[in-house]
Enzyme design. Structure first.
Site, mmCIF file in Angstrom:
data_model
loop_
_atom_site.group_PDB
_atom_site.id
_atom_site.type_symbol
_atom_site.label_atom_id
_atom_site.label_comp_id
_atom_site.label_asym_id
_atom_site.label_seq_id
_atom_site.Cartn_x
_atom_site.Cartn_y
_atom_site.Cartn_z
ATOM 1 N N HIS A 1 0.775 -1.179 -0.219
ATOM 2 C CA HIS A 1 -0.111 0.042 0.118
ATOM 3 C C HIS A 1 0.890 1.078 0.109
ATOM 4 O O HIS A 1 1.625 1.526 0.785
ATOM 5 C CB HIS A 1 -0.970 0.068 1.248
ATOM 6 C CG HIS A 1 -2.280 -0.820 0.953
ATOM 7 N ND1 HIS A 1 -3.411 -0.465 1.191
ATOM 8 C CD2 HIS A 1 -2.419 -2.218 0.551
ATOM 9 C CE1 HIS A 1 -4.324 -1.379 1.053
ATOM 10 N NE2 HIS A 1 -3.468 -2.343 0.770
ATOM 11 N N TYR B 1 -9.127 5.713 7.902
ATOM 12 C CA TYR B 1 -9.484 6.118 9.365
ATOM 13 C C TYR B 1 -10.355 7.182 9.485
ATOM 14 O O TYR B 1 -10.097 8.376 9.019
ATOM 15 C CB TYR B 1 -7.904 6.285 9.939
ATOM 16 C CG TYR B 1 -7.284 5.057 10.088
ATOM 17 C CD1 TYR B 1 -6.145 4.759 9.007
ATOM 18 C CD2 TYR B 1 -6.839 4.630 11.290
ATOM 19 C CE1 TYR B 1 -5.306 4.036 9.162
ATOM 20 C CE2 TYR B 1 -5.947 3.919 11.675
ATOM 21 C CZ TYR B 1 -5.115 3.325 10.492
ATOM 22 O OH TYR B 1 -4.315 2.213 10.501
ATOM 23 N N PRO C 1 -5.131 0.152 18.965
ATOM 24 C CA PRO C 1 -4.680 -0.520 17.638
ATOM 25 C C PRO C 1 -4.547 0.596 16.566
ATOM 26 O O PRO C 1 -4.400 0.483 15.348
ATOM 27 C CB PRO C 1 -5.842 -1.481 17.353
ATOM 28 C CG PRO C 1 -7.030 -1.137 18.373
ATOM 29 C CD PRO C 1 -6.205 -0.581 19.475
ATOM 30 N N LYS D 1 0.411 -0.208 15.354
ATOM 31 C CA LYS D 1 1.626 -0.409 15.791
ATOM 32 C C LYS D 1 2.242 -1.578 16.558
ATOM 33 O O LYS D 1 3.497 -1.799 16.893
ATOM 34 C CB LYS D 1 2.309 0.930 16.508
ATOM 35 C CG LYS D 1 2.157 2.115 15.776
ATOM 36 C CD LYS D 1 3.380 2.026 14.562
ATOM 37 C CE LYS D 1 3.522 2.958 13.652
ATOM 38 N NZ LYS D 1 3.714 2.658 12.038
ATOM 39 N N TYR E 1 3.461 6.462 10.230
ATOM 40 C CA TYR E 1 2.607 5.304 9.813
ATOM 41 C C TYR E 1 3.649 4.232 9.383
ATOM 42 O O TYR E 1 3.188 3.198 9.440
ATOM 43 C CB TYR E 1 1.678 5.843 8.559
ATOM 44 C CG TYR E 1 0.460 4.766 8.823
ATOM 45 C CD1 TYR E 1 -0.627 4.856 9.634
ATOM 46 C CD2 TYR E 1 0.578 3.883 7.776
ATOM 47 C CE1 TYR E 1 -1.486 3.788 9.558
ATOM 48 C CE2 TYR E 1 -0.555 3.013 7.575
ATOM 49 C CZ TYR E 1 -1.680 2.928 8.526
ATOM 50 O OH TYR E 1 -2.567 2.096 8.402
#
Ligand code: APR
Ligand code: PHB
Length: 397
Positions: free
Chosen positions: A75, A203, A295, A299, A388
């Site tokens: 991704h 998100y 979550p 990580k 990220y």
């Protein structure tokens, strides 16, 4: 009592224990893994599925990457949404890096199979596992298997036994400091064999609460909803879940939502936890045994991997160069990266969730403003992207 011997005894056959054993085996370092439950039980725990490149590289080095590299999806971006406004974060454009979406269950199964193929010893359903004399040069572990008591002598013990394991409890209270934050909500997860709503993860922050659209493949989706801690899975029929998800995903994404029967549904609590230090004598805490993150940001597994990377380098130096002093570097190196991961997960969790009465109107408004600020700025998006995809691993001195 039957006596056995190894160089590094590993407690726990989750992702941390398996990855460490495979890597040490590549260096000719002998390990034995002791696991409380069965392999199938370990594989029944559904967890996140976003792998940083650092983790992926380690799995390749460990020799268990074939499926990850053929079935996992690379991704190059991730999306954030505030109500119906969607903001793509171009991970690769901003950082030169990407992440791999591949389930933790799958990576665990791959590592289990590789361990078996290479003949690395693992004792499943080992009970009463207990480390002893970890401050001495002759630590050992006692355990039982099929009614027989064993003593496993070793040089080092890697405590890879998760949050509820025995390893952390072995460190005396006056030596360790534990930091904990329990959030006032859980995550309800649903897995379904339906195509994902979107190419990238979303998100989503809404007044009704947070939601996440994730996936395992082109035909399997994983969705989450923020729910009150008092809710149970029985409160959430599939229909209720999908209806709520539609209200929490941006409108133009909902057009692509394919619903279907759930194949798994569960609620996980959200908390941060860090134990300092992570080393006590010849015992090391690795992964969830030493730290937990909520979550948001995925990580947990990735921080476990960076612990493993550090311990792997240390053990290699100990056995190849006879440098025992370097074991003191484990805790400070691992903790620097852990605190960063904890901070990022805390930031994401704070800004994306609805804290209800726990936060006053002013604080809630500030959080929306902060998230908008980051998402409207190239520099802000870059800061999110860097974290990220994962910060670099630190080398030994
Ligand atoms: N004796 C032997 N084994 C034990 C004991 C014990 N007393 N206590 C726990 N275990 C085993 C558990 O059964 C489990 O299989 O240790 C293993 C720990 O695995 P995880 O909890 O998965 O922890 P870890 O391997 O560090 O994985 C890191 O990444 O996504 C996150 O939290 C997620 O599991 C994940 C983690
Ligand atoms: C998941 O796919 O299960 C997942 C993805 C990203 C997260 C958490 C969980 O932040």
């Amino acid at each position: 009592m039957e006596r056995k011997k190894t160089q590094v005894a590993i407690i726990g056959a989750g992702p941390s224990g398996l990855l460490l054993s495979l890597l040490l085996n590549k260096q000719g370092i002998d390990t034995v893994i002791l696991e409380r439950v069965t392999g199938d039980y370990v594989l029944g725990r559904i967890r996140a599925g976003v792998l940083e490149q650092g983790f992926a590289k380690l799995v390749r080095e460990a020799g268990a990457a074939h499926n990850m590299d053929t079935l996992g999806e690379v991704h190059h971006g991730v999306e954030f949404a505030i109500d119906d406004k969607r903001v793509p974060i171009e991970l690769t454009e901003l950082t030169g890096e990407s992440v791999i979406v591949y389930g933790q269950v799958d990576i665990t199964r791959d590592m289990m199979e590789e361990r078996e193929k290479r003949g690395i010893e693992a004792v499943y359903e080992a009970s009463n596992v207990q480390p002893h004399d970890v401050k001495s040069d002759n630590p050992y572990i006692t355990y039982e298997k099929d009614g027989v008591e064993y003593k496993l002598e070793c040089d080092y013990i890697a405590g890879c036994d998760g949050f509820h394991g025995v390893s952390r409890k072995t460190i005396p209270d006056d030596v360790k400091t534990e930091y904990e934050k329990v959030y006032p909500f859980g995550w309800l997860g649903l897995m379904s064999d339906t195509p994902p709503i979107n190419e990238e993860l979303i998100y989503s922050k809404t007044k009704r609460g947070f939601a996440l659209a994730s996936m395992r493949s082109k035909t399997r989706s994983r969705y989450y909803l923020q729910v009150p801690l008092s809710d149970t899975v029985e409160d959430w029929s599939d229909e209720r879940f999908w209806e709520e998800l539609k209200k929490r995903m941006p409108k133009d994404a909902v057009k692509n939502l394919v619903t279907g029967k759930s194949i798994e549904k569960s609620i996980v609590p959200t908390r941060s936890f860090i134990c300092e230090p992570l080393q006590y004598g010849n015992l090391f805490l690795v992964g969830d045994a030493g730290h937990i993150v909520p979550p948001t940001g995925a990580k947990g597994l990735n921080l476990a991997a960076s612990d493993v990377a550090t311990l792997y380098k240390i053990m290699t130096r100990v056995y190849k160069e006879g440098d025992k002093k370097c074991i003191e570097q484990y805790s400070p190196i691992a903790l620097r990266r852990i605190w960063n991961g904890v901070r990022f997960s805390w930031w994401m969790t704070d800004l994306l969730h609805n804290f209800g009465d726990e936060k006053d109107f002013y604080e809630q408004r500030m959080e929306t403003s902060e998230l908008e600020f980051f998402l409207n700025s190239e520099a802000g998006k870059k800061v999110i992207a860097e974290q990220y995809v994962g910060l670099p691993y630190e080398d030994l001195k």
